[in-house]
Enzyme design. Structure first.
Site, PDB file in Angstrom:
ATOM      1  N   ILE A 140       4.210   4.561  -0.375  1.00 54.27           N
ATOM      2  CA  ILE A 140       3.327   4.305  -1.520  1.00 54.27           C
ATOM      3  C   ILE A 140       4.231   4.506  -2.729  1.00 54.27           C
ATOM      4  O   ILE A 140       4.563   5.625  -3.084  1.00 54.27           O
ATOM      5  CB  ILE A 140       2.095   5.234  -1.527  1.00 54.27           C
ATOM      6  CG1 ILE A 140       1.215   4.921  -0.320  1.00 54.27           C
ATOM      7  CG2 ILE A 140       1.322   5.068  -2.839  1.00 54.27           C
ATOM      8  CD1 ILE A 140      -0.062   5.731  -0.229  1.00 54.27           C
ATOM      9  N   PRO A 141       4.677   3.403  -3.335  1.00 52.31           N
ATOM     10  CA  PRO A 141       5.832   3.420  -4.242  1.00 52.31           C
ATOM     11  C   PRO A 141       5.543   3.952  -5.654  1.00 52.31           C
ATOM     12  O   PRO A 141       5.522   3.188  -6.623  1.00 52.31           O
ATOM     13  CB  PRO A 141       6.241   1.948  -4.273  1.00 52.31           C
ATOM     14  CG  PRO A 141       4.954   1.210  -4.100  1.00 52.31           C
ATOM     15  CD  PRO A 141       4.139   2.055  -3.154  1.00 52.31           C
ATOM     16  N   CYS A 142       5.380   5.255  -5.776  1.00 51.77           N
ATOM     17  CA  CYS A 142       5.106   5.832  -7.090  1.00 51.77           C
ATOM     18  C   CYS A 142       6.272   5.626  -8.054  1.00 51.77           C
ATOM     19  O   CYS A 142       6.095   5.724  -9.267  1.00 51.77           O
ATOM     20  CB  CYS A 142       4.712   7.302  -6.981  1.00 51.77           C
ATOM     21  SG  CYS A 142       5.804   8.304  -5.966  1.00 51.77           S
ATOM     22  N   HIS A 143       7.451   5.287  -7.531  1.00 55.07           N
ATOM     23  CA  HIS A 143       8.576   4.981  -8.422  1.00 55.07           C
ATOM     24  C   HIS A 143       8.323   3.702  -9.214  1.00 55.07           C
ATOM     25  O   HIS A 143       8.981   3.464 -10.219  1.00 55.07           O
ATOM     26  CB  HIS A 143       9.887   4.887  -7.633  1.00 55.07           C
ATOM     27  CG  HIS A 143       9.930   3.792  -6.624  1.00 55.07           C
ATOM     28  ND1 HIS A 143       9.358   3.925  -5.367  1.00 55.07           N
ATOM     29  CD2 HIS A 143      10.466   2.554  -6.669  1.00 55.07           C
ATOM     30  CE1 HIS A 143       9.543   2.812  -4.691  1.00 55.07           C
ATOM     31  NE2 HIS A 143      10.216   1.953  -5.463  1.00 55.07           N
TER      32      HIS A 143
END
Length: 185
Positions: A140-143
């Site tokens: 889950i690409p919070c970046h």
């Protein structure tokens, strides 16, 4: 009911530091947590603090481990939300995580845009708090979530890692370190 006794962990070495993955193989959604590098404490120590009964895996390659390794080298990878143990996550937090999961490689979204996508316009700070507690970074690409001015904001693995991940995905920055508007959804 799953317990820590059912869980195993792996440590993936990357140029950005150690990434730890806790899996509970007895369930369909078996990835329980992903730990990003943090200065001063190893991924193994952090895993043992949070999952004291988890044991190192047998070393057999799991498909998600192989994809995370590939992702950390810059390869485009498709992750599946179905591998994550998100059963206990509900409400706004779940909506934010699912909206974040939908951000495509090479694009970013602001915290405010993410909150609006999750049904809470004006909830940028709340969306940021969800991102700060994201149990599944990278998958889950919070970046891929940034401040409204194009600056990076925060990231559990540190801002150099956040920028490196975005650059590996083709996101470009201006001279002030802000994401170019052409990459913002």
């Amino acid at each position: 009911m799953k317990t820590d006794f059912d869980c195993v962990y792996d440590i993936i070495a990357s140029p950005m530091g150690e990434v730890g993955i806790v899996r509970c193989p007895g369930s369909l959604r078996h990835v329980r947590r992903i730990f990003l590098p943090r200065a001063g404490i190893s991924a193994g120590e952090r895993i043992r603090e949070s999952f004291p009964a988890a044991v190192p895996s047998s070393g057999k390659g799991d498909k998600i481990l192989m994809r995370i390794r590939a992702f950390l080298t810059g390869e485009p990878v498709d992750f599946s939300i179905d591998e994550l143990d998100i059963e206990g996550v509900g409400g706004f937090e779940r909506r934010v995580l699912l909206a974040d999961f939908a951000i495509p490689r090479g694009r970013v979204m602001t915290y405010g845009g993410l909150a609006a996508k999750a049904g809470v316009p004006g909830g940028a700070r709340a969306a940021g708090n969800v991102m700060a507690g994201n149990p599944f970074p990278l998958v889950i690409p919070c970046h891929r979530v940034i401040r409204s001015d194009g600056s990076l904001g925060g990231f559990g693995g540190g801002l150099p890692m956040k920028r490196a991940l975005l650059e590996m995905e083709g996101v470009a920055f201006d001279k002030k370190g802000r994401v170019l508007s052409s990459h913002i959804l």
